[in-house]
Structures are given as C-alpha cells and as structure tokens.
Design a protein around this motif. Sequence first.
Motif, PDB file in Angstrom:
ATOM      1  N   LEU A 122      -4.886  -6.066   7.636  1.00 34.81           N
ATOM      2  CA  LEU A 122      -4.074  -4.958   7.126  1.00 34.81           C
ATOM      3  C   LEU A 122      -4.286  -3.687   7.939  1.00 34.81           C
ATOM      4  O   LEU A 122      -3.348  -2.911   8.146  1.00 34.81           O
ATOM      5  CB  LEU A 122      -4.381  -4.716   5.654  1.00 34.81           C
ATOM      6  CG  LEU A 122      -3.955  -5.837   4.699  1.00 34.81           C
ATOM      7  CD1 LEU A 122      -4.242  -5.455   3.256  1.00 34.81           C
ATOM      8  CD2 LEU A 122      -2.483  -6.187   4.869  1.00 34.81           C
ATOM      9  N   LYS A 123      -5.503  -3.463   8.411  1.00 32.68           N
ATOM     10  CA  LYS A 123      -5.739  -2.304   9.268  1.00 32.68           C
ATOM     11  C   LYS A 123      -4.889  -2.398  10.535  1.00 32.68           C
ATOM     12  O   LYS A 123      -4.311  -1.394  10.984  1.00 32.68           O
ATOM     13  CB  LYS A 123      -7.226  -2.224   9.618  1.00 32.68           C
ATOM     14  CG  LYS A 123      -7.581  -1.139  10.624  1.00 32.68           C
ATOM     15  CD  LYS A 123      -7.384   0.274  10.093  1.00 32.68           C
ATOM     16  CE  LYS A 123      -7.823   1.307  11.132  1.00 32.68           C
ATOM     17  NZ  LYS A 123      -7.671   2.683  10.641  1.00 32.68           N
ATOM     18  N   ARG A 124      -4.777  -3.596  11.101  1.00 28.08           N
ATOM     19  CA  ARG A 124      -3.938  -3.764  12.296  1.00 28.08           C
ATOM     20  C   ARG A 124      -2.461  -3.536  11.980  1.00 28.08           C
ATOM     21  O   ARG A 124      -1.679  -3.202  12.864  1.00 28.08           O
ATOM     22  CB  ARG A 124      -4.142  -5.164  12.893  1.00 28.08           C
ATOM     23  CG  ARG A 124      -5.535  -5.389  13.467  1.00 28.08           C
ATOM     24  CD  ARG A 124      -5.623  -6.695  14.238  1.00 28.08           C
ATOM     25  NE  ARG A 124      -6.988  -6.999  14.608  1.00 28.08           N
ATOM     26  CZ  ARG A 124      -7.765  -7.899  14.011  1.00 28.08           C
ATOM     27  NH1 ARG A 124      -7.275  -8.607  13.002  1.00 28.08           N
ATOM     28  NH2 ARG A 124      -9.001  -8.098  14.403  1.00 28.08           N
ATOM     29  N   LEU A 125      -2.082  -3.706  10.722  1.00 29.87           N
ATOM     30  CA  LEU A 125      -0.708  -3.456  10.295  1.00 29.87           C
ATOM     31  C   LEU A 125      -0.496  -2.006   9.877  1.00 29.87           C
ATOM     32  O   LEU A 125       0.513  -1.663   9.282  1.00 29.87           O
ATOM     33  CB  LEU A 125      -0.334  -4.397   9.140  1.00 29.87           C
ATOM     34  CG  LEU A 125      -0.239  -5.882   9.502  1.00 29.87           C
ATOM     35  CD1 LEU A 125       0.024  -6.719   8.253  1.00 29.87           C
ATOM     36  CD2 LEU A 125       0.858  -6.123  10.536  1.00 29.87           C
ATOM     37  N   ASN A 126      -1.492  -1.151  10.190  1.00 32.13           N
ATOM     38  CA  ASN A 126      -1.359   0.287   9.977  1.00 32.13           C
ATOM     39  C   ASN A 126      -1.594   0.701   8.529  1.00 32.13           C
ATOM     40  O   ASN A 126      -1.091   1.746   8.089  1.00 32.13           O
ATOM     41  CB  ASN A 126       0.004   0.792  10.446  1.00 32.13           C
ATOM     42  CG  ASN A 126      -0.101   2.046  11.281  1.00 32.13           C
ATOM     43  OD1 ASN A 126      -1.167   2.397  11.754  1.00 32.13           O
ATOM     44  ND2 ASN A 126       1.024   2.725  11.465  1.00 32.13           N
ATOM     45  N   VAL A 127      -2.350  -0.090   7.773  1.00 33.30           N
ATOM     46  CA  VAL A 127      -2.798   0.312   6.434  1.00 33.30           C
ATOM     47  C   VAL A 127      -4.164   0.958   6.597  1.00 33.30           C
ATOM     48  O   VAL A 127      -5.112   0.309   7.029  1.00 33.30           O
ATOM     49  CB  VAL A 127      -2.868  -0.893   5.481  1.00 33.30           C
ATOM     50  CG1 VAL A 127      -3.465  -0.473   4.145  1.00 33.30           C
ATOM     51  CG2 VAL A 127      -1.475  -1.494   5.277  1.00 33.30           C
ATOM     52  N   HIS A 128      -4.280   2.225   6.237  1.00 32.57           N
ATOM     53  CA  HIS A 128      -5.471   2.998   6.585  1.00 32.57           C
ATOM     54  C   HIS A 128      -6.326   3.432   5.398  1.00 32.57           C
ATOM     55  O   HIS A 128      -7.445   3.910   5.603  1.00 32.57           O
ATOM     56  CB  HIS A 128      -5.067   4.237   7.376  1.00 32.57           C
ATOM     57  CG  HIS A 128      -4.410   3.919   8.678  1.00 32.57           C
ATOM     58  ND1 HIS A 128      -5.043   3.254   9.701  1.00 32.57           N
ATOM     59  CD2 HIS A 128      -3.149   4.171   9.125  1.00 32.57           C
ATOM     60  CE1 HIS A 128      -4.222   3.120  10.718  1.00 32.57           C
ATOM     61  NE2 HIS A 128      -3.059   3.666  10.396  1.00 32.57           N
ATOM     62  N   ILE A 129      -5.817   3.308   4.183  1.00 31.83           N
ATOM     63  CA  ILE A 129      -6.548   3.749   2.992  1.00 31.83           C
ATOM     64  C   ILE A 129      -6.369   2.690   1.918  1.00 31.83           C
ATOM     65  O   ILE A 129      -5.267   2.150   1.745  1.00 31.83           O
ATOM     66  CB  ILE A 129      -6.023   5.110   2.488  1.00 31.83           C
ATOM     67  CG1 ILE A 129      -6.144   6.182   3.591  1.00 31.83           C
ATOM     68  CG2 ILE A 129      -6.774   5.559   1.237  1.00 31.83           C
ATOM     69  CD1 ILE A 129      -5.519   7.520   3.223  1.00 31.83           C
ATOM     70  N   MET A 130      -7.446   2.368   1.179  1.00 29.95           N
ATOM     71  CA  MET A 130      -7.333   1.397   0.086  1.00 29.95           C
ATOM     72  C   MET A 130      -8.217   1.801  -1.078  1.00 29.95           C
ATOM     73  O   MET A 130      -9.414   2.052  -0.910  1.00 29.95           O
ATOM     74  CB  MET A 130      -7.708  -0.011   0.551  1.00 29.95           C
ATOM     75  CG  MET A 130      -7.528  -1.072  -0.549  1.00 29.95           C
ATOM     76  SD  MET A 130      -7.697  -2.769   0.047  1.00 29.95           S
ATOM     77  CE  MET A 130      -9.479  -2.868   0.309  1.00 29.95           C
ATOM     78  N   GLN A 131      -7.611   1.888  -2.266  1.00 24.90           N
ATOM     79  CA  GLN A 131      -8.393   2.044  -3.482  1.00 24.90           C
ATOM     80  C   GLN A 131      -9.047   0.703  -3.819  1.00 24.90           C
ATOM     81  O   GLN A 131      -8.440  -0.362  -3.623  1.00 24.90           O
ATOM     82  CB  GLN A 131      -7.510   2.500  -4.647  1.00 24.90           C
ATOM     83  CG  GLN A 131      -7.078   3.944  -4.505  1.00 24.90           C
ATOM     84  CD  GLN A 131      -6.247   4.440  -5.678  1.00 24.90           C
ATOM     85  OE1 GLN A 131      -5.582   5.451  -5.562  1.00 24.90           O
ATOM     86  NE2 GLN A 131      -6.270   3.739  -6.805  1.00 24.90           N
ATOM     87  N   LEU A 132     -10.257   0.773  -4.355  1.00 28.54           N
ATOM     88  CA  LEU A 132     -10.981  -0.461  -4.670  1.00 28.54           C
ATOM     89  C   LEU A 132     -10.592  -1.032  -6.025  1.00 28.54           C
ATOM     90  O   LEU A 132     -10.916  -2.186  -6.311  1.00 28.54           O
ATOM     91  CB  LEU A 132     -12.491  -0.216  -4.592  1.00 28.54           C
ATOM     92  CG  LEU A 132     -13.019   0.247  -3.232  1.00 28.54           C
ATOM     93  CD1 LEU A 132     -14.544   0.188  -3.215  1.00 28.54           C
ATOM     94  CD2 LEU A 132     -12.429  -0.558  -2.076  1.00 28.54           C
TER      95      LEU A 132
END
Length: 329
Positions: A103-113
Amino acid sequence: MAHDTAVIDGLQYCNWSREVFEQMRAGGIDAVHVTATYWENARELLSNIGDWNRRFEAHSDLIMPVETADDIRRARESGKTGIILGLQNCSPIEDDIDMVAILKRLNVHIMQLSYNNQSLVCAGCFEQTDPGISRFGRQVIAEMNRVGMVIDMSHSAEFSTLEAIRLSERPVVVSHANPQFYHDTSRNKSEQVMRALAESGGLMGFSCYPFHLRNVSETAIDEFTEMIARSADVMGVEHLGIGTDLCQDQPVEVLQWMRNGNWSKVMDYGEGSVDRPSWPDPLPWFRSSADFPNIAQGLRDRGFSDGDVDGIMGGNWLRFLDDALQPAA
C-alpha cells in the motif's frame, strides 16, 4: 519559531467534486490528508485509489498526488492542493503484513490502527475493553516504521494509543481529535496521550467536526482557539496542527457506512444519537475549505504569533511529514 510555510488540513472526507477542490484553492490549502478507507477490504481500497487517479487526471489544474513532503511544496508553488492518501482503518491490510509495503508503494501514506471498533491491531475508542496492541499489531507498527507510513491513532482507545506511541520507533499522530479536558468524550484524547505524543515528537490535529466540540455546531471560533491555546501549554505549539474532519456534501448514507460498515445489523449512531442521527450542522465559521483563513485569523486574535500561526496551520505538519514519509534509514 520559524516554519516552512504551508497550509495543511490533516483530515477530510468530503463528497469529492471540482467545487470542493476549488474551495480548497480558495482557502489557500496546500495539502489535505484524505480518507480512502473506513471499512473497505484490499480490493475495495484499490477501486478507491483508482477513483483518485481519475480525479488527478480530470482536475490536474487543481490537485496533485503527494509522495513526499516536497510534493506539498511543489503543489504550493504551482497553485495546487496536494492530496495525501490515508486510511481510517487497517481493514485493507487484512491479516497480511506484506500489504503495508504494497500500500505504501501505491501512495498510501497514513493509516489508523483502528476505527472505533477492535481491529486485528488494537482497540477502537468505543470498545468497553482495551487490551492494547496485538501480536500482529506489533509487526504492523514495525513495518509501518520501516516503509515510512504514518501511524494515526485518532479513533483508537486510550491504552492502545499509549502503547502504539511507546512501541513505535517513529513519531505518531492523532490527525483529527480534540482534548478531553475541553470536551470529555471517548473520541477525544486525554492529557496523558497528548503529553506522550509531544514527548515522542508526534503531532495532534484539532477537529472542527461539531460532535468533537463542547457546544457542537454553536461553538464559536474563540472557544476553538482557546482550546488550542490550552493545548499549547500541554504539548508545546510545535506539536499542534489542524485536522478538520470536514465531511462536506456527504449524504446520510455515508455517515451510516462510517458508523456501521458491514459489521452491525442494528443502527449504531456513533457520536450521534437517536435524537441526532444525521450530520450535525456545520460551524458558522467553517463550512468548507474556503473558510480555512478564519482559523488562522482566530489564532491571531487569540494572541498567537505569526510564526506559531504558520506552524499550527501547516508548518508543523510539513516538518513532521518531511521525515515521516521517508523509509527508515
């Protein structure tokens, strides 16, 4: 205190349209962290990312994707708003640790746990018990640290939040919440959490969502800035930002999805109630992104210096993201 100048909103989930993007530009917003997931699984998230790719193509004169903090500077220089993709839940990684890097490679940079409920990683703020970070969650935190994905604890429970801050080797954010000392709800954050965030180098974004405010939709701008001033005494002004939680133009069905997802057969009203089942009325001084300057003026009227206003309005976010979006060395 000198800050790299930028205006950043730490969280929105609007009914995205050209009008909304034009309002971002009217408000002088250089970057917005947008929600790409509440309860979606991996495949559903991919479709949501595809929708954003179409928006970037159709509205390239107004918005652009953010991969690093320097993209926010480029957006500012080109008169656009940078879009930072984030997740309000860890549901898209399912039970697969490799999904974090994907997901980081797909440009997702922030995630709530977690989002209000217990997730595979930790407890949400509406759960009656809070066992903290799970075995899987410890792996997720370590992997998010490694790839440069920001840990967000906005909707997580108290002990889970404190444990995430302790376990993470990189600073953690609460992108959109307010202090419990101002409005005592399970969604807002204790002074213990606020101090732990600051001591670890993290950041808290203050929410304009009326249910996070003491006087709901009748909250005045001077009440909002008084809350921020008291928070500066707790955390230090360099750890403060804005995360409006703006959900503009969304139908009530979206609010019901946010509260219930696919997990409930009975209506859960979340921060609302049977008597207040729908969206609250917007604040009179913050109805859209075009009203962002009202917050800055309110901070100046409260007595914050120009440098501190610049920091709260986005400079602190930009400084944080400079390091946070980079993979670990």
